[in-house]
Design a protein around this motif. Sequence first.
Motif, PDB file in Angstrom:
ATOM      1  N   GLY A 120     -32.404 -71.741  47.607  1.00  0.00           N
ATOM      2  CA  GLY A 120     -32.894 -72.467  46.445  1.00  0.00           C
ATOM      3  C   GLY A 120     -32.116 -73.749  46.260  1.00  0.00           C
ATOM      4  N   ALA A 121     -32.012 -74.195  45.010  1.00  0.00           N
ATOM      5  CA  ALA A 121     -31.342 -75.462  44.731  1.00  0.00           C
ATOM      6  C   ALA A 121     -30.758 -75.453  43.334  1.00  0.00           C
ATOM      7  N   GLU A 122     -29.680 -76.232  43.190  1.00  0.00           N
ATOM      8  CA  GLU A 122     -29.102 -76.507  41.880  1.00  0.00           C
ATOM      9  C   GLU A 122     -29.737 -77.797  41.371  1.00  0.00           C
ATOM     10  N   VAL A 123     -30.268 -77.757  40.152  1.00  0.00           N
ATOM     11  CA  VAL A 123     -31.064 -78.859  39.625  1.00  0.00           C
ATOM     12  C   VAL A 123     -30.563 -79.252  38.239  1.00  0.00           C
ATOM     13  N   GLU A 150     -29.341 -80.173  31.492  1.00  0.00           N
ATOM     14  CA  GLU A 150     -28.734 -78.882  31.841  1.00  0.00           C
ATOM     15  C   GLU A 150     -28.808 -78.654  33.342  1.00  0.00           C
ATOM     16  N   ILE A 151     -27.878 -77.850  33.847  1.00  0.00           N
ATOM     17  CA  ILE A 151     -27.882 -77.458  35.251  1.00  0.00           C
ATOM     18  C   ILE A 151     -28.614 -76.126  35.378  1.00  0.00           C
ATOM     19  N   GLU A 152     -29.653 -76.092  36.212  1.00  0.00           N
ATOM     20  CA  GLU A 152     -30.445 -74.891  36.427  1.00  0.00           C
ATOM     21  C   GLU A 152     -30.407 -74.500  37.900  1.00  0.00           C
ATOM     22  N   THR A 153     -30.763 -73.274  38.166  1.00  0.00           N
ATOM     23  CA  THR A 153     -30.912 -72.797  39.539  1.00  0.00           C
ATOM     24  C   THR A 153     -32.359 -72.377  39.764  1.00  0.00           C
ATOM     25  N   ILE A 154     -32.942 -72.900  40.816  1.00  0.00           N
ATOM     26  CA  ILE A 154     -34.274 -72.470  41.244  1.00  0.00           C
ATOM     27  C   ILE A 154     -34.099 -71.754  42.577  1.00  0.00           C
ATOM     28  N   THR A 155     -34.543 -70.531  42.651  1.00  0.00           N
ATOM     29  CA  THR A 155     -34.428 -69.777  43.893  1.00  0.00           C
ATOM     30  C   THR A 155     -35.736 -69.889  44.678  1.00  0.00           C
ATOM     31  N   ALA A 156     -35.640 -69.686  45.990  1.00  0.00           N
ATOM     32  CA  ALA A 156     -36.820 -69.858  46.829  1.00  0.00           C
ATOM     33  C   ALA A 156     -36.657 -69.105  48.140  1.00  0.00           C
TER      34      ALA A 156
END
Length: 559
Positions: A234-237, A242-248
């Motif tokens: 995923g990625a840190e966005v 705010e800092i979010e994490t999207i997994t993939a």
Amino acid sequence: MHATHLVIGGGSGGCVMAARLSEDASNKVILVEAGQNYTPDQIPDDLRDTYSGSALMNPSYFWKNLKVRRRADAAPVYYEQGRVLGGGSSVNGQVALRGAPEDYDHWHAIGAKGWDWNSVLPYFRRLETDLDYTDQLHGAQGPITVRRMPMDQWDDFTLSVTKVWNELGYALRPDMNGEFGEGYSPLPLSNDGSARRSTAAGYLDAATRRRPNLQILGEAQVRRILFADGRAAGAEVRRNGEIETITADTVVVCAGALHTPWLLMLSGIGPGAHLRQHGIDVRLDRPGVGSNLMDHPAIHISGYLPPVSRHKMVLRRNYTYLRWSSGLPDVPAADMVMMAVCRSAWHAIGVRIGTLSSYIGRSYSTGEVRLTSANPDDEPYVDFNWLSDPRDMDRMTDAFRRMARILASDPVPNYLSNLFASRLSQRVRNVSQKNFKNAVLTNVAAVMMDSSTSLRKLLFDKVISDCLPLPELLADAGKLERHVRDNVQSAWHASCTCRMGDPADPRTVVGPDGRVVGADNLFIADASVMPEVSRTNTNIPTIMIAERIAEMVRQRGFA
């Protein structure tokens, strides 16, 4: 949030990737774009305009702090890199050229197996609806409309230049996407006659956006790619502060030739010694990441367009360009490009300045993209290293002299006078920003320019031009070489920094399937994967690349 496919960057490649991957209802696709996500009914007028200069000088559509160097010892200068949905396709000159078939055959020969002309032609056809030609070489059902301006709609300055080209033996080629070689052609353009057709407009239309398995996140900047158990996870966005994490399950990077290698290096993929220098753990030591930066270096001569040159309503800045051969040994034919530009900016001065520009279609100098720090808020270090190869320097100075001879040849002086060596300086950028102050200043200057020969000469010599006088440059080879070296500029065709090739080659970053070597579920689909820059504008080739890699990713699934 979790996606089967996370697409990083909503530019020319990313919009294609998101649209094609979301055609499969079993996929869950998230597209992350650092700039504004305009829906089809929200696209601003300057992004829709068929005159590309409307968008080019709007700073809200670009990375604000990105600077590049001409060479390592030169001061950095601002670089216009699209930061809006559609990326370069939303702000570029809309030139819809493919390049030479031999360019792609050469890609195949140097390691990008399966990317020869016969293999990529179906994807060029897939991306377009050509409004002028319907045959086996052109598409009729693609998202990007392509059209050409008839010669009877060209301005008189452009037509005067083509008369000289004809006298020099260069023939008219009606369709340069069907027959590549020396000569000039009506430019294929990515618009439908009323509006630009970017990948944001063409691929992410209202129907595509209604798909329940597609999510588009605008104003969301990816800071690094995340990994787990040796795979991209995923990625840190950063979004909404705010800092979010999207997994993939699968990650596809489409951040462009400057930001894609930068993002890979921030994430631990790149030249090992360079990453360790910045305190980044080396996940994959790939020395080719950020190397092999290529472009089409350009140089310009401009002048005053008198009223006789302005009686036609100018819809665009250029309608045609010339391909010619430098004749240097071991350099392919049709390696050079010349463009007549009949409008330099949106304002009153801009419509009074015409330009002849040349760029090197097949350049040999290569630069690099590197980290300035491990902080994702810091832009990359970019050195184009233009003209470091003697073949490039020789051809650029020769192109300058050729342009000067053409501009001095009948009938061109009737349509362009007060010639000067021109460049896109920061002063030009400042005046070209759309605001009330610049509109007033340029209108006043335009009245002065038209009012008398002496006032016009004063304006051009003391205010508009900030280079040595043209006769002085042409009379002194040393001064001309210094001028070219110090004022060469980008055609905004950055490419090749994550080159595609044989996975066994240490310089290779991605294999022919677009997958990063050593990373099973991490792909790249943008101009960075070009093994060498094609001999033409890079937008349509980039869309083709994304079409083909999207198909490969879909066939592979997300296991």
